[in-house]
Design a protein around this motif. Sequence first.
Motif, mmCIF file in Angstrom:
data_model
loop_
_atom_site.group_PDB
_atom_site.id
_atom_site.type_symbol
_atom_site.label_atom_id
_atom_site.label_comp_id
_atom_site.label_asym_id
_atom_site.label_seq_id
_atom_site.Cartn_x
_atom_site.Cartn_y
_atom_site.Cartn_z
ATOM 1 N N ALA A 168 16.251 79.618 48.833
ATOM 2 C CA ALA A 168 15.820 80.952 48.401
ATOM 3 C C ALA A 168 16.693 81.393 47.245
ATOM 4 O O ALA A 168 17.920 81.413 47.349
ATOM 5 C CB ALA A 168 15.924 81.952 49.548
ATOM 6 N N ALA A 170 18.179 84.069 45.610
ATOM 7 C CA ALA A 170 18.546 85.467 45.861
ATOM 8 C C ALA A 170 19.569 85.911 44.823
ATOM 9 O O ALA A 170 20.431 86.731 45.085
ATOM 10 C CB ALA A 170 19.093 85.628 47.274
ATOM 11 N N ASP A 180 14.608 92.284 46.122
ATOM 12 C CA ASP A 180 15.171 91.204 46.940
ATOM 13 C C ASP A 180 16.344 91.729 47.767
ATOM 14 O O ASP A 180 16.503 91.375 48.933
ATOM 15 C CB ASP A 180 15.672 90.049 46.060
ATOM 16 C CG ASP A 180 14.534 89.313 45.369
ATOM 17 O OD1 ASP A 180 13.372 89.582 45.694
ATOM 18 O OD2 ASP A 180 14.832 88.466 44.500
ATOM 19 N N MET A 184 16.706 91.553 51.816
ATOM 20 C CA MET A 184 17.839 90.909 52.508
ATOM 21 C C MET A 184 18.594 91.900 53.381
ATOM 22 O O MET A 184 19.049 91.565 54.464
ATOM 23 C CB MET A 184 18.769 90.263 51.483
ATOM 24 C CG MET A 184 18.107 89.094 50.760
ATOM 25 S SD MET A 184 19.251 88.216 49.686
ATOM 26 C CE MET A 184 19.263 89.266 48.250
ATOM 27 N N LEU A 191 12.449 87.093 55.240
ATOM 28 C CA LEU A 191 12.832 86.003 54.334
ATOM 29 C C LEU A 191 13.009 84.708 55.122
ATOM 30 O O LEU A 191 12.504 83.651 54.720
ATOM 31 C CB LEU A 191 14.135 86.368 53.607
ATOM 32 C CG LEU A 191 14.868 85.243 52.885
ATOM 33 C CD1 LEU A 191 13.995 84.638 51.786
ATOM 34 C CD2 LEU A 191 16.180 85.753 52.283
ATOM 35 N N ILE A 209 20.345 80.040 51.124
ATOM 36 C CA ILE A 209 20.014 81.279 50.426
ATOM 37 C C ILE A 209 21.132 81.504 49.416
ATOM 38 O O ILE A 209 22.285 81.692 49.799
ATOM 39 C CB ILE A 209 19.913 82.465 51.403
ATOM 40 C CG1 ILE A 209 18.831 82.188 52.463
ATOM 41 C CG2 ILE A 209 19.600 83.759 50.634
ATOM 42 C CD1 ILE A 209 18.808 83.187 53.607
ATOM 43 N N CYS A 211 22.811 83.753 47.180
ATOM 44 C CA CYS A 211 22.858 85.209 47.008
ATOM 45 C C CYS A 211 23.916 85.578 45.982
ATOM 46 O O CYS A 211 25.037 85.082 46.021
ATOM 47 C CB CYS A 211 23.183 85.852 48.355
ATOM 48 S SG CYS A 211 23.237 87.648 48.321
ATOM 49 N N LEU A 222 22.476 88.975 55.904
ATOM 50 C CA LEU A 222 21.792 87.691 56.061
ATOM 51 C C LEU A 222 22.523 86.798 57.058
ATOM 52 O O LEU A 222 21.892 86.149 57.901
ATOM 53 C CB LEU A 222 21.725 86.962 54.719
ATOM 54 C CG LEU A 222 20.681 87.423 53.716
ATOM 55 C CD1 LEU A 222 20.885 86.705 52.402
ATOM 56 C CD2 LEU A 222 19.276 87.152 54.257
ATOM 57 N N ASN A 293 11.831 82.503 44.838
ATOM 58 C CA ASN A 293 12.448 83.807 44.890
ATOM 59 C C ASN A 293 12.329 84.421 46.299
ATOM 60 O O ASN A 293 11.408 84.104 47.047
ATOM 61 C CB ASN A 293 11.718 84.664 43.855
ATOM 62 C CG ASN A 293 12.169 86.081 43.871
ATOM 63 O OD1 ASN A 293 11.453 86.952 44.333
ATOM 64 N ND2 ASN A 293 13.362 86.323 43.409
ATOM 65 N N VAL A 294 13.254 85.297 46.652
ATOM 66 C CA VAL A 294 13.252 85.966 47.961
ATOM 67 C C VAL A 294 11.911 86.657 48.222
ATOM 68 O O VAL A 294 11.314 86.513 49.295
ATOM 69 C CB VAL A 294 14.395 87.007 48.033
ATOM 70 C CG1 VAL A 294 14.240 87.920 49.243
ATOM 71 C CG2 VAL A 294 15.751 86.305 48.068
#
Lengths: 495, 150
Positions: A168, A170, A180, A184, A191, A209, A211, A222, A293-294
């Motif tokens: 993902a 993020a 996004d 999250m 997600l 993910i 981030c 998350l 993408n998220v």
Amino acid sequence: MTRLYLSNDTSARAAGAERLAQAWAHAPGVELVRTSSRGAFFLEPLVERDGPDGRPDSRIVWPNVKAEDLPNILAGIGGTPIGRIAFLAEQQRVTFANFGITGPLSLDDYRAHGGWQGLERARSLSPEAVIDELKTSKLRGRGGAAFPVWTKWQVAKDAAADQKYVVANADEGDAGTYCDRMIMEGEPFRLIEGMLICAKAIGATRGFIYCRQEYPAAARTLREAIAAAEQAGWLTHERERFHLEVFVGAGSYVCGEETALLESLEGRRGVVRAKPPYPALSGLYGKPTIVSNVLTFATVPSILARGGRWHASLGTEGSRGTMALQVGGRVKQPGLVEIPFGATLAEVIERFGGGMASGARFKAVQVGGPLGSLFPASRLDIPICYDAFSQAGAILGHGGIVVYDDETDMVELARHFMAFTADESCGKCTPCRIGSVRSREILEQLQSGHSRPGDLDLLADLSETMKAASLCALGQRAPYPVLTAIEHFGSEFRK
Amino acid sequence: MSRQSLAAVLARHRTKPPNILQALLEIQGALGAVSVRAVPEIAKALDVTEADVAGVLSYYPELRPAQPGRHLIRVCLGESCMANHGAKVLARVRAHLKIEVGETTRDGRFTLAPIYCVGNCAVGPSLMVDGDVIGRVNPDQVPALLDSYT
């Protein structure tokens, strides 16, 4: 005990929700429940109470609350039924339907509001049937490139490999966007569910993910959500464990580009890789990898739960479904707007943004983050969909809409964008690395009154080279905000 | 830099292939910064070249070769904050602290850095102080806000 709902979203907290929570922590007769945010940020801090029938859509709300408003709220004085907030009532929420209602880390809340239904349906289908559903839905990636999601999944599914990955993206770096982050922080299980559906379709047992570090609360939420989902037994793939991890970046914008993201995830400099091969065939550690993408992953559960045909029934010919627009800048009502594709830019700014903030006069609007084009007042009739934007040489990007007022200095804004690109260029390809620095210098000369004849022609020439020859969207798109500023506000550049 | 804790972090990163960025982020988390002088030891422990480590260290804006001040003030320069005249917030922060972007106050209290969007666009202009996002910042409130950090 009166139950009051208050958002725990970063922007709600920044607007004062945290001050309220501290002030009311020991208030007698108050049970404070922290939720995700409705996304009507101009009303934050927003306090809600259950309505007469206890349903989320009948809640009574108090906007822009101060700590001393508590007695009135408890006495039921001055509240508004949520249904009368036009900003929210006129939206068509799908992905953000539960926002402001549920507790971000409550598995019970998620389940009670339709959570995991998409995953359960996907697990009853063959991988091919899951991909068919995505194909029928006509979902395109929401991160900016708008690539049909199913084709990537098909390539990764058909690839033979001992390991496949779901990643993902993020790294929500486009300034002006935060949907996004809201997902999250507000509904992380959505997600995770989308990623698990993808894992099922392509046969992956590992996920990451990625981030951005600017979102500490999102990374924290998350990690807690992953632990909760794991404990509840959701993180599996064909009876195997699905390993899902959060990886926090280190402040590089270009790491939002999928191949730079993969380099960074492997621990190296976030430098763009030449494509092909595409990540779906050769991605993380050279293995088939879906990078999405998220918001894209978060859109998938509803498609599986309600069917691809339902999704394809929303929006316009080339842009199906809903889009999460983030309306901001100098408008009266900044916030998250989820509506089907097709409304015009003017409608969105007026109807949802509420027009200009008090005392401000419209000058321009930028759509699609720091690489997005600027539109003057005369071009606001453009419908919000991929085709119309692409025909206009613009991008919808990640749905950021930033309105500038007439105090904005366009030369300074153009210089700001080019300085940003020069800062963030990964340095791999020459057009972006050198072109952005030279373009910034030309704009600085112009600003200081030392420009030479032909400088704007040179800037246009450099821009054409960057657009045509850069490796990724950063260099290819960076000239657009500058060129559209010159096109529509040329007199400011020719002083 | 405390050698013991550097060694302790490195001991957790003897995976193949090593993840240099993750190792550096953890070192910074433990020690506050990643000193350029530590590059040879890190490279040796991770079994990569010094150039590999130095390359990653110099690439990412959030990897810092020197300890920042006690409080990291990051002023958002994203478009939405710019549209809401966040440049005035930055000017007030610079004037009040008497430092430029990238510098640390002489008393070691504040380091000033830019940040490109904290995702607080609807509640801008924004400042990020340490991990906290502060929204709807009025330039006139900046001195009192900064003075509240010791």
